[in-house]
Motif scaffolding. Sequence first.
Motif, mmCIF file in Angstrom:
data_model
loop_
_atom_site.group_PDB
_atom_site.id
_atom_site.type_symbol
_atom_site.label_atom_id
_atom_site.label_comp_id
_atom_site.label_asym_id
_atom_site.label_seq_id
_atom_site.Cartn_x
_atom_site.Cartn_y
_atom_site.Cartn_z
ATOM 1 N N GLY A 1 -44.208 -24.206 -60.553
ATOM 2 C CA GLY A 1 -43.768 -25.498 -60.042
ATOM 3 C C GLY A 1 -44.878 -26.418 -59.583
ATOM 4 N N ARG A 2 -46.135 -25.978 -59.655
ATOM 5 C CA ARG A 2 -47.245 -26.812 -59.212
ATOM 6 C C ARG A 2 -48.276 -26.940 -60.315
ATOM 7 N N ASP A 3 -48.930 -28.097 -60.382
ATOM 8 C CA ASP A 3 -49.953 -28.338 -61.384
ATOM 9 C C ASP A 3 -51.295 -27.770 -60.903
ATOM 10 N N ARG A 4 -51.917 -26.957 -61.748
ATOM 11 C CA ARG A 4 -53.170 -26.318 -61.363
ATOM 12 C C ARG A 4 -54.173 -26.367 -62.520
ATOM 13 N N ASN A 5 -55.452 -26.394 -62.172
ATOM 14 C CA ASN A 5 -56.507 -26.244 -63.159
ATOM 15 C C ASN A 5 -56.704 -24.754 -63.450
ATOM 16 N N ILE A 6 -56.485 -24.323 -64.691
ATOM 17 C CA ILE A 6 -56.700 -22.922 -65.064
ATOM 18 C C ILE A 6 -58.188 -22.673 -65.303
ATOM 19 N N VAL A 7 -58.793 -23.569 -66.081
ATOM 20 C CA VAL A 7 -60.222 -23.479 -66.360
ATOM 21 C C VAL A 7 -60.865 -24.787 -65.930
ATOM 22 N N LEU B 1 -66.102 -27.340 -74.320
ATOM 23 C CA LEU B 1 -64.924 -28.189 -74.134
ATOM 24 C C LEU B 1 -63.942 -27.494 -73.208
ATOM 25 N N VAL B 2 -63.177 -28.277 -72.475
ATOM 26 C CA VAL B 2 -62.203 -27.729 -71.527
ATOM 27 C C VAL B 2 -60.992 -28.647 -71.472
ATOM 28 N N GLU B 3 -59.838 -28.082 -71.120
ATOM 29 C CA GLU B 3 -58.633 -28.910 -71.030
ATOM 30 C C GLU B 3 -58.800 -29.992 -69.959
ATOM 31 N N GLY B 4 -58.218 -31.177 -70.243
ATOM 32 C CA GLY B 4 -58.338 -32.284 -69.302
ATOM 33 C C GLY B 4 -57.168 -32.412 -68.347
ATOM 34 N N ASP B 5 -56.035 -31.756 -68.663
ATOM 35 C CA ASP B 5 -54.849 -31.842 -67.815
ATOM 36 C C ASP B 5 -54.597 -30.523 -67.098
ATOM 37 N N LYS B 6 -53.919 -30.622 -65.966
ATOM 38 C CA LYS B 6 -53.531 -29.421 -65.236
ATOM 39 C C LYS B 6 -52.333 -28.754 -65.917
ATOM 40 N N THR B 7 -52.167 -27.456 -65.656
ATOM 41 C CA THR B 7 -51.058 -26.692 -66.219
ATOM 42 C C THR B 7 -50.078 -26.348 -65.103
ATOM 43 N N LYS B 8 -48.796 -26.530 -65.368
ATOM 44 C CA LYS B 8 -47.771 -26.265 -64.354
ATOM 45 C C LYS B 8 -47.572 -24.761 -64.213
ATOM 46 N N ILE B 9 -47.793 -24.269 -63.004
ATOM 47 C CA ILE B 9 -47.616 -22.847 -62.694
ATOM 48 C C ILE B 9 -46.800 -22.739 -61.412
ATOM 49 N N ILE C 1 -60.379 -40.514 -57.146
ATOM 50 C CA ILE C 1 -59.242 -39.809 -56.543
ATOM 51 C C ILE C 1 -58.024 -40.723 -56.531
ATOM 52 N N ARG C 2 -56.900 -40.139 -56.893
ATOM 53 C CA ARG C 2 -55.611 -40.822 -56.740
ATOM 54 C C ARG C 2 -54.619 -39.802 -56.216
ATOM 55 N N ALA C 3 -53.950 -40.104 -55.108
ATOM 56 C CA ALA C 3 -53.007 -39.158 -54.497
ATOM 57 C C ALA C 3 -51.884 -39.943 -53.834
ATOM 58 N N ASN C 4 -50.776 -39.264 -53.546
ATOM 59 C CA ASN C 4 -49.644 -39.940 -52.905
ATOM 60 C C ASN C 4 -49.222 -39.297 -51.588
ATOM 61 N N ASP C 5 -49.891 -38.225 -51.183
ATOM 62 C CA ASP C 5 -49.628 -37.636 -49.872
ATOM 63 C C ASP C 5 -50.813 -36.747 -49.507
ATOM 64 N N LEU C 6 -50.760 -36.184 -48.306
ATOM 65 C CA LEU C 6 -51.889 -35.397 -47.813
ATOM 66 C C LEU C 6 -52.130 -34.161 -48.670
ATOM 67 N N GLU C 7 -51.052 -33.533 -49.148
ATOM 68 C CA GLU C 7 -51.194 -32.323 -49.959
ATOM 69 C C GLU C 7 -51.880 -32.630 -51.294
ATOM 70 N N SER C 8 -51.418 -33.671 -51.986
ATOM 71 C CA SER C 8 -52.037 -34.010 -53.272
ATOM 72 C C SER C 8 -53.453 -34.529 -53.074
ATOM 73 N N LEU C 9 -53.733 -35.110 -51.904
ATOM 74 C CA LEU C 9 -55.102 -35.545 -51.610
ATOM 75 C C LEU C 9 -56.025 -34.336 -51.484
ATOM 76 N N GLU C 10 -55.580 -33.319 -50.772
ATOM 77 C CA GLU C 10 -56.388 -32.104 -50.629
ATOM 78 C C GLU C 10 -56.618 -31.437 -51.984
ATOM 79 N N ASP C 11 -55.596 -31.460 -52.842
ATOM 80 C CA ASP C 11 -55.751 -30.892 -54.179
ATOM 81 C C ASP C 11 -56.792 -31.663 -54.980
#
Length: 674
Positions: free
Chosen positions: A20-26, A10-18, A173-183
């Motif tokens: 100021g940015r949301d990131r996948n830790i695992v 099992l793994v977390e389904g949401d990103k963690t804010k680090i 995929i769901r994004a609102n700008d080029l940066e979030s699209l790349e993420d």
Amino acid sequence: MRKIPPFYCLVEGDKTKIAGRDRNIVTQASAGFHGLTADKILNVDHSGVCKFDTKFGGYMLVLDRLKKIRAELFSTGVGAAANSQNIPGRPKVTAPGYPLASNTKFYEGSDLRAASQLVGRTEALQEIMSLLTIDGPPIPKMIALTGIGGIGKTELLLELALRYRNQRNVFFIRANDLESLEDAFLDIATSIGHDLLASRRSYQDLHAVWRGLEPPDRVRAFKAWLGDADNQPSLFIVDDLDGLRTDTAIKAALPREALVVLYSTRDPSIIGGLRRNCQEFRVPTMDTDEMATLMESILHQSGSTFSQATLSEEELESVAKVVDGNALAGCRAISYIVQVLAQTAETRPAQIFLDVFNGSDWKARKQFLHFKPRFGLSIMETFETSLQRLRRHQIAARRLVQLIAFLSSPDHSLDFRKFLSIERPWLLEFRASLPDYDVFATGLTGQGEYLAELENVSIGFRSIPNGPLQLHPLWTECIHQRAEHEGRVLWLRQILLVCFGSWTRDEAMDRINPFIQNCLQVAARFQIDLDELFQNATVRDWIKQRAERGGQASEQSAYSPVISQKPYPIRQTVLALRDSCAEASQIFHQVGAVDATEESYAEARARLLPLLRQLRQLENAHEDLHQDYTTAQLHLEIYDILISIAMLFERRNPLLGQQLRDRKWRYLHEFGDG
């Protein structure tokens, strides 16, 4: 390990804010073990993956896995379980992460669901799935789901992703700008991991190569992997494509390596702009039965015994008609009834909601449009999102859609084009009273580009190719509410004044009457008093008579105790004189100071005197001017024009204007309007 015990990852389904940015830790790949990809625990990030406040959600998922392990251990024994190398629905426990077992597919992306939440939409789903069907060798397929905000495009995408998860790889995929699209691309690439390189670097240490790749290289590896023959059936989904705003981001969101692409957008013009073979599926509104079923399911999900006991089937159907097939609005309506109206309603809160939309309590309607649940947008925010996406002619398009909103009825029975297409060469006379004169003067022919912009953000839609742009009733209500009181009064005043100008000329009244009545209905729904619309008593009385008589052509007023169904012959004579006066007025006002010199004064006086003489002769020869309302209005209009001309002569002839005002007053007083 020599013996492999039963296990689940099992793994977390949401990103963690680090920072100021949301990131996948695992990631799913790194949380896997012995070739088994981890399952996501939804609505949990890295810091809370082992903490549960309730016995729902993630807690139930963990409990379910523990029960399965216990069942395997006690039903077959530890030794038997250890030798069980093929657990149905999972990769072989000794297999590498990729390729997956034949019955297991990648299912990656934000907000993907483990179970269906869609209600209704059976026909729409079947039609889209038939478009996605591939018979024979894989061929490129791109399908665009279009429609207004809140219609249900995202829900359809999520349901389609779920239905295909065991048949093909699904990436969402769901994004609102080029940066979030790349993420978003990077998250998917990370979930698959080094196996993206297997087909191209088979003789290298893939783990080492993958660790050395920068994020852009990993994304490129994922896109190249999509183009491999084994992966071409993968379903690549992009939600809310036009939310990316820029052409660069929109094109980047649709990799050409992806053979089967499904995306949603409010902007149908994207389809042609991409220059790729694409089929459009316009998401229809939900019918009344579907909408009632959807709202009933929301009631049951809420678990409110109150809601289930006090909302009847008839009330649900009536609310469904109010929201007119918009799925988001249906969800918000039920939540609003249960969470807000039920707080103060002794009985039947749904009936209060219906009364609000059928009555004049515009403040209550505004409160509903701005109602925002804990998750998601309000109806007003959804509408404003479309407004913000206008790319060109923003000011002109916004002014035009305001006019259309006051020329549109909830049942779509009015075609605003019939109002705008009337030629009004006389409109210049009203310019001073029309702040939005250019919108009215442009007519219909000059509005095409602005209408296209409104359609491109799905503020309006056409039911047939050559049909009028139609507004959803709730969008119309949003526009009326955003205008505020002053704006509503201003638009109604301008439309009715233009209608009055047409009426005084017997011009296309069969086309104008429905718009007059629609404006009066809007005024009633927003508690706008007709006395507030017009200070001019003539126009005000005309409007009131329209309100009393429902817009019928024959009318009675203080001017006309007896109404003739046929136009008086004298009306044409009065009309001709009015037009002559209007033409002279235009010339005089262009010249300006007509009394600047003796020569200019004499010339202007020579033009004005015949008009005054004709007016006197007309009044002496016809005592029945007051018996026909239209003729009476034309007569008064002549006085107004001549008085405005007299103001230009005031320095040399200060009495002329006063004499004309006195004569007009006597006329009004004699025939009942003084």
